[in-house]
Design a protein around this motif. Structure first.
Motif, PDB file in Angstrom:
ATOM      1  N   VAL A 230      10.595 -36.733  53.228  1.00  0.00           N
ATOM      2  CA  VAL A 230       9.422 -35.859  53.079  1.00  0.00           C
ATOM      3  C   VAL A 230       9.271 -34.966  54.305  1.00  0.00           C
ATOM      4  N   VAL A 231       9.423 -35.543  55.494  1.00  0.00           N
ATOM      5  CA  VAL A 231       9.307 -34.755  56.723  1.00  0.00           C
ATOM      6  C   VAL A 231      10.426 -33.716  56.801  1.00  0.00           C
ATOM      7  N   SER A 232      11.636 -34.098  56.437  1.00  0.00           N
ATOM      8  CA  SER A 232      12.769 -33.167  56.488  1.00  0.00           C
ATOM      9  C   SER A 232      12.576 -32.011  55.512  1.00  0.00           C
ATOM     10  N   PHE A 233      12.129 -32.298  54.305  1.00  0.00           N
ATOM     11  CA  PHE A 233      11.916 -31.233  53.328  1.00  0.00           C
ATOM     12  C   PHE A 233      10.761 -30.328  53.741  1.00  0.00           C
ATOM     13  N   ASP A 234       9.763 -30.879  54.412  1.00  0.00           N
ATOM     14  CA  ASP A 234       8.672 -30.050  54.921  1.00  0.00           C
ATOM     15  C   ASP A 234       9.186 -29.081  55.981  1.00  0.00           C
ATOM     16  N   GLN A 235      10.036 -29.561  56.884  1.00  0.00           N
ATOM     17  CA  GLN A 235      10.616 -28.686  57.894  1.00  0.00           C
ATOM     18  C   GLN A 235      11.509 -27.626  57.252  1.00  0.00           C
ATOM     19  N   LEU A 236      12.274 -28.006  56.255  1.00  0.00           N
ATOM     20  CA  LEU A 236      13.130 -27.054  55.551  1.00  0.00           C
ATOM     21  C   LEU A 236      12.292 -25.991  54.854  1.00  0.00           C
ATOM     22  N   ALA A 237      11.184 -26.383  54.264  1.00  0.00           N
ATOM     23  CA  ALA A 237      10.297 -25.421  53.607  1.00  0.00           C
ATOM     24  C   ALA A 237       9.724 -24.435  54.610  1.00  0.00           C
ATOM     25  N   ARG A 238       9.379 -24.914  55.799  1.00  0.00           N
ATOM     26  CA  ARG A 238       8.856 -24.009  56.839  1.00  0.00           C
ATOM     27  C   ARG A 238       9.911 -23.004  57.274  1.00  0.00           C
ATOM     28  N   VAL A 239      11.144 -23.456  57.452  1.00  0.00           N
ATOM     29  CA  VAL A 239      12.222 -22.559  57.878  1.00  0.00           C
ATOM     30  C   VAL A 239      12.491 -21.507  56.812  1.00  0.00           C
ATOM     31  N   LEU A 240      12.582 -21.935  55.553  1.00  0.00           N
ATOM     32  CA  LEU A 240      12.836 -20.978  54.471  1.00  0.00           C
ATOM     33  C   LEU A 240      11.681 -20.002  54.307  1.00  0.00           C
ATOM     34  N   SER A 241      10.464 -20.468  54.505  1.00  0.00           N
ATOM     35  CA  SER A 241       9.310 -19.585  54.428  1.00  0.00           C
ATOM     36  C   SER A 241       9.358 -18.544  55.537  1.00  0.00           C
ATOM     37  N   GLY A 242       9.738 -18.964  56.736  1.00  0.00           N
ATOM     38  CA  GLY A 242       9.869 -18.020  57.842  1.00  0.00           C
ATOM     39  C   GLY A 242      10.936 -16.977  57.583  1.00  0.00           C
ATOM     40  N   ILE A 243      12.037 -17.402  56.982  1.00  0.00           N
ATOM     41  CA  ILE A 243      13.115 -16.454  56.673  1.00  0.00           C
ATOM     42  C   ILE A 243      12.650 -15.440  55.640  1.00  0.00           C
ATOM     43  N   THR A 244      12.036 -15.908  54.571  1.00  0.00           N
ATOM     44  CA  THR A 244      11.639 -14.986  53.509  1.00  0.00           C
ATOM     45  C   THR A 244      10.461 -14.104  53.912  1.00  0.00           C
ATOM     46  N   ASP A 245       9.597 -14.602  54.787  1.00  0.00           N
ATOM     47  CA  ASP A 245       8.436 -13.805  55.194  1.00  0.00           C
ATOM     48  C   ASP A 245       8.755 -12.795  56.283  1.00  0.00           C
ATOM     49  N   GLN A 246       9.693 -13.114  57.175  1.00  0.00           N
ATOM     50  CA  GLN A 246       9.936 -12.257  58.326  1.00  0.00           C
ATOM     51  C   GLN A 246      11.266 -11.530  58.258  1.00  0.00           C
ATOM     52  N   ARG A 247      12.323 -12.209  57.941  1.00  0.00           N
ATOM     53  CA  ARG A 247      13.645 -11.605  58.074  1.00  0.00           C
ATOM     54  C   ARG A 247      14.094 -10.818  56.853  1.00  0.00           C
ATOM     55  N   VAL A 248      13.696 -11.217  55.674  1.00  0.00           N
ATOM     56  CA  VAL A 248      14.123 -10.498  54.473  1.00  0.00           C
ATOM     57  C   VAL A 248      13.558  -9.078  54.436  1.00  0.00           C
ATOM     58  N   PRO A 249      12.275  -8.859  54.753  1.00  0.00           N
ATOM     59  CA  PRO A 249      11.793  -7.479  54.770  1.00  0.00           C
ATOM     60  C   PRO A 249      12.523  -6.602  55.792  1.00  0.00           C
ATOM     61  N   VAL A 250      12.886  -7.166  56.937  1.00  0.00           N
ATOM     62  CA  VAL A 250      13.625  -6.405  57.947  1.00  0.00           C
ATOM     63  C   VAL A 250      15.013  -6.046  57.418  1.00  0.00           C
ATOM     64  N   MET A 251      15.664  -6.998  56.759  1.00  0.00           N
ATOM     65  CA  MET A 251      16.988  -6.717  56.204  1.00  0.00           C
ATOM     66  C   MET A 251      16.904  -5.679  55.080  1.00  0.00           C
ATOM     67  N   THR A 252      15.864  -5.751  54.277  1.00  0.00           N
ATOM     68  CA  THR A 252      15.683  -4.772  53.201  1.00  0.00           C
ATOM     69  C   THR A 252      15.484  -3.374  53.780  1.00  0.00           C
ATOM     70  N   ALA A 253      14.687  -3.277  54.833  1.00  0.00           N
ATOM     71  CA  ALA A 253      14.478  -1.970  55.478  1.00  0.00           C
ATOM     72  C   ALA A 253      15.777  -1.453  56.081  1.00  0.00           C
ATOM     73  N   ALA A 254      16.578  -2.320  56.677  1.00  0.00           N
ATOM     74  CA  ALA A 254      17.854  -1.896  57.250  1.00  0.00           C
ATOM     75  C   ALA A 254      18.809  -1.410  56.158  1.00  0.00           C
ATOM     76  N   LEU A 255      18.836  -2.094  55.031  1.00  0.00           N
ATOM     77  CA  LEU A 255      19.696  -1.646  53.923  1.00  0.00           C
ATOM     78  C   LEU A 255      19.225  -0.317  53.350  1.00  0.00           C
ATOM     79  N   THR A 256      17.919  -0.129  53.277  1.00  0.00           N
ATOM     80  CA  THR A 256      17.379   1.157  52.804  1.00  0.00           C
ATOM     81  C   THR A 256      17.768   2.275  53.762  1.00  0.00           C
ATOM     82  N   LEU A 257      17.673   2.012  55.049  1.00  0.00           N
ATOM     83  CA  LEU A 257      18.058   3.003  56.044  1.00  0.00           C
ATOM     84  C   LEU A 257      19.546   3.327  55.951  1.00  0.00           C
ATOM     85  N   ALA A 258      20.382   2.330  55.755  1.00  0.00           N
ATOM     86  CA  ALA A 258      21.825   2.558  55.610  1.00  0.00           C
ATOM     87  C   ALA A 258      22.120   3.379  54.360  1.00  0.00           C
TER      88      ALA A 258
END
Length: 102
Positions: free
Chosen positions: A43-71
């Motif tokens: 349960v603790v491990s899956f909670d940590q995994l959920a936090r990491v995936l949430s951080g990736i989708t909330d912060q890094r995916v929009p940045v990557m999308t903007a970079a692809l749009t710029l390219a």
């Protein structure tokens, strides 16, 4: 109840706990404890995994999308610039003409 009968009951319980039945109960308790601790760790491990995936989708995916749009926009601009340069007369032909005499 007499003192001797209560001692016999206690002796019987002690014999049971130290016998095969007691060992089986102890083994089952150990198995249940290990399963419950494994569940808690999962349960603790899956909670940590959920936090990491949430951080990736909330912060890094929009940045990557903007970079692809710029390219993509840069690629379109490059294609358009090549088309504009291809339709203009070259500067080399202008420089190769003789200048009028004065």
């Amino acid at each position: 109840m007499t003192m001797s009968s209560s001692l016999r009951g206690t002796a019987r319980a002690m014999t049971y706990l130290h016998g095969v039945g007691g060992r089986l109960i102890g083994a089952q308790m150990l198995i249940v404890a290990l399963a419950m601790s494994g569940f808690a760790i999962a349960v603790v491990s899956f909670d940590q995994l959920a936090r990491v995936l949430s951080g990736i989708t909330d912060q890094r995916v929009p940045v990557m999308t903007a970079a692809l749009t710029l390219a993509r926009d840069g690629e379109r601009l490059n294609v358009s610039a090549r088309a504009v340069v291809a339709h203009q007369p070259s500067n080399a032909s202008k420089n190769s003409r003789p200048s009028p005499a004065r």
